[in-house]
Design a protein around this motif. Sequence first.
Motif, PDB file in Angstrom:
ATOM      1  N   ASP A  72     132.608 -42.848  14.131  1.00 51.71           N
ATOM      2  CA  ASP A  72     134.051 -42.803  14.393  1.00 51.71           C
ATOM      3  C   ASP A  72     134.873 -43.804  13.867  1.00 51.71           C
ATOM      4  N   LYS A 124     134.457 -38.731  13.215  1.00 57.97           N
ATOM      5  CA  LYS A 124     135.508 -38.364  14.272  1.00 57.97           C
ATOM      6  C   LYS A 124     136.721 -39.199  13.789  1.00 57.97           C
ATOM      7  N   LYS A 178     137.840 -27.505   9.322  1.00 59.14           N
ATOM      8  CA  LYS A 178     138.333 -29.124   8.912  1.00 59.14           C
ATOM      9  C   LYS A 178     138.638 -29.085   7.525  1.00 59.14           C
TER      10      LYS A 178
END
Length: 482
Positions: free
Chosen positions: A242, A265, A358
């Motif tokens: 992340d 992320k 995405k």
Amino acid sequence: MSNITSYEKELAFQADRRKATIEFIKIISDLWYDRSIEIVLFKNQVIDKNVSDVINLHQYAGEFVQKPISIFDSVEILRAINDMMLPPSKLDIGKLTYEYHSENENEEDVKAFVFNKLKGADGAQEIIPKDVVLYGFGRIGRLVARELMSKTGKGSQMRLRAIVVRGEATFEVLEKRASLLRTDSIHGEFKGTVDVDAENKALIINGTTVHIINAKQPEDIDYTIYGIFNALIIDNTGAFRDKEALSRHLKAKGASRVLLTAPGKGIPNIVHGVNHKEFDSKEHKIFSAASCTTNAITPILKVIEDSLGVVKGHIETIHAFTNDQNLVDNMHSKYRRGRAATLNMVITETGAGKAVTKALPNLEGKLTSNAIRVPVPNGSLAILNLDVNLKTSKESINTIMKKYALQGDLVEQIKYSLNNELVSSDIVGTSAPSIYDSKATLVSEDGKSIVLYIWYDNEYGYSHQVIRLAKYISKVRRFTYY
């Protein structure tokens, strides 16, 4: 007597063709090593290829465009390229040769034709070479290292300067890492040299020093003491996923950008060729290259969405086993993955269906996905079962795919296969992340349901996507023509 004469002509032709191929190889090498001009043949690499390889690639190229692609024509066009004052570039000799015959109605001479096609290179921006650090040295890390070092040339683009690993860099450890880089059970021998410099804790790859840095935490490293500045850190450990964790790399002195070789992320997840232009490295410092499966299916899904429209669909991935599975039955945190990877087909989950959105937001909520891990070490297959808006046929879909594989923004991403005998071992070593199996496509009678088979080398093809994205982030993309 006529048969003997015909045979002698065949021998003479073969000799002339091989001589021309030798000249082809010499010009290719001179352009690359002296001027950082890389030549490919319909996306296939030709640097460091032998005579037979080059002849076979020309034969494939002819079958692909359904017109003869002659080595003699390629050499003539290469001579014209060699005479031009071009900046560092990547040029497709197959595309140029094809266009010379298909577009050259006025019978323009080769030099004039090549000049007109490549005159856009005059406005190419100057490239500032980028230092690269590999954080981790696993399957993807080693393949990225191989490719970076094979394509260093004069060092005008990306320069691999260091590799960060856990554990002390003793001579024994360095030699083991060197051995893994030299020889790979799947991808064969590295076409270069790898030596150990134990005193300086480094590997000498193709005569160039690559430091091996021992570190427990990314923020503890000072890259500048190794002469490394403004570096791109390619994290292939899988330990940091992340934005907060990956930001730790930017605290290291000498680091400026981070690229994760896995889905991330809170950071841009990019499939190069599809959505990379939506993100600028001036605004973002951390990027993800998504997953191998996402890179395989997204280019194909973009083509179908743009051309036919996707109503809904399911993606089933037949994936090679991976390092997170057990070699023999043992405990595992996830269901089924604890069973022996080399003996079982294992159903498991994949986030590829959601990950695609995405890059292609229009597909939000339209796709489901699952995966089956199978007993092969590399080489995977994605099956796309799609309902489409516009009525189509197998011939129409193949025509669309061939067009995108030949021209446009996805030529590096899509390879069009004509092979009736294609199996998973055949696609190992393919640099395109998506290999479209034109012979396997299925279309329903009403033309509204289609099944596409997309092969991908989940290691090699993905590694090339990582490098393409790395070049974009680092702003070292050369003038290109393909």
